[in-house]
Design a protein around this motif. Structure first.
Motif, PDB file in Angstrom:
ATOM      1  N   SER A  83      14.210  50.213  25.137  1.00 40.46           N
ATOM      2  CA  SER A  83      15.575  50.262  25.691  1.00 40.46           C
ATOM      3  C   SER A  83      16.080  48.908  26.183  1.00 40.46           C
ATOM      4  O   SER A  83      17.281  48.649  26.138  1.00 40.46           O
ATOM      5  N   LYS A  88      22.190  55.875  19.872  1.00 43.41           N
ATOM      6  CA  LYS A  88      20.861  56.439  20.119  1.00 43.41           C
ATOM      7  C   LYS A  88      20.699  57.654  19.218  1.00 43.41           C
ATOM      8  O   LYS A  88      21.576  58.514  19.144  1.00 43.41           O
ATOM      9  N   TYR A 104      16.927  53.500  19.347  1.00 45.32           N
ATOM     10  CA  TYR A 104      18.183  52.802  19.522  1.00 45.32           C
ATOM     11  C   TYR A 104      18.498  52.029  18.243  1.00 45.32           C
ATOM     12  O   TYR A 104      17.644  51.310  17.726  1.00 45.32           O
TER      13      TYR A 104
END
Length: 86
Positions: free
Chosen positions: A51, A74, A79
């Motif tokens: 992240s 996402k 991601y």
């Protein structure tokens, strides 16, 4: 450019960088390498599960003036970070 997650995922990237399982700073280095290989106007997407990369990559792209950060989508715990090369 402000795109929704769905619009981002519908883009056809020119380059895909697989950074699953990698952590910073390696995720950033992989993204920058992908952008160096891209031609002006091409879209690079890095796919990562880290992240922090969603913050470091956009910041580095802006600071180095090497592209336009398009956004993050996402999907399934991953991601997808989209950048368009300048």
């Amino acid at each position: 450019m402000s795109l929704t997650e769905q619009q981002l995922l519908e883009l056809k990237p020119d380059h895909i960088v697989d950074a699953i399982g990698e952590v910073c700073p390696h995720t950033l280095n992989l993204a920058l390498d992908g952008l160096r290989k891209a031609k002006a106007g091409e879209i690079v997407v890095e796919i990562t599960d880290h992240s922090i990369a969603t913050k470091t990559i956009p910041a580095a792209v802006k600071m180095n003036k090497i592209g336009e950060f398009l956004g993050v989508a996402k999907k399934g715990g991953q991601y997808h970070i989209f950048v368009k090369k300048s």
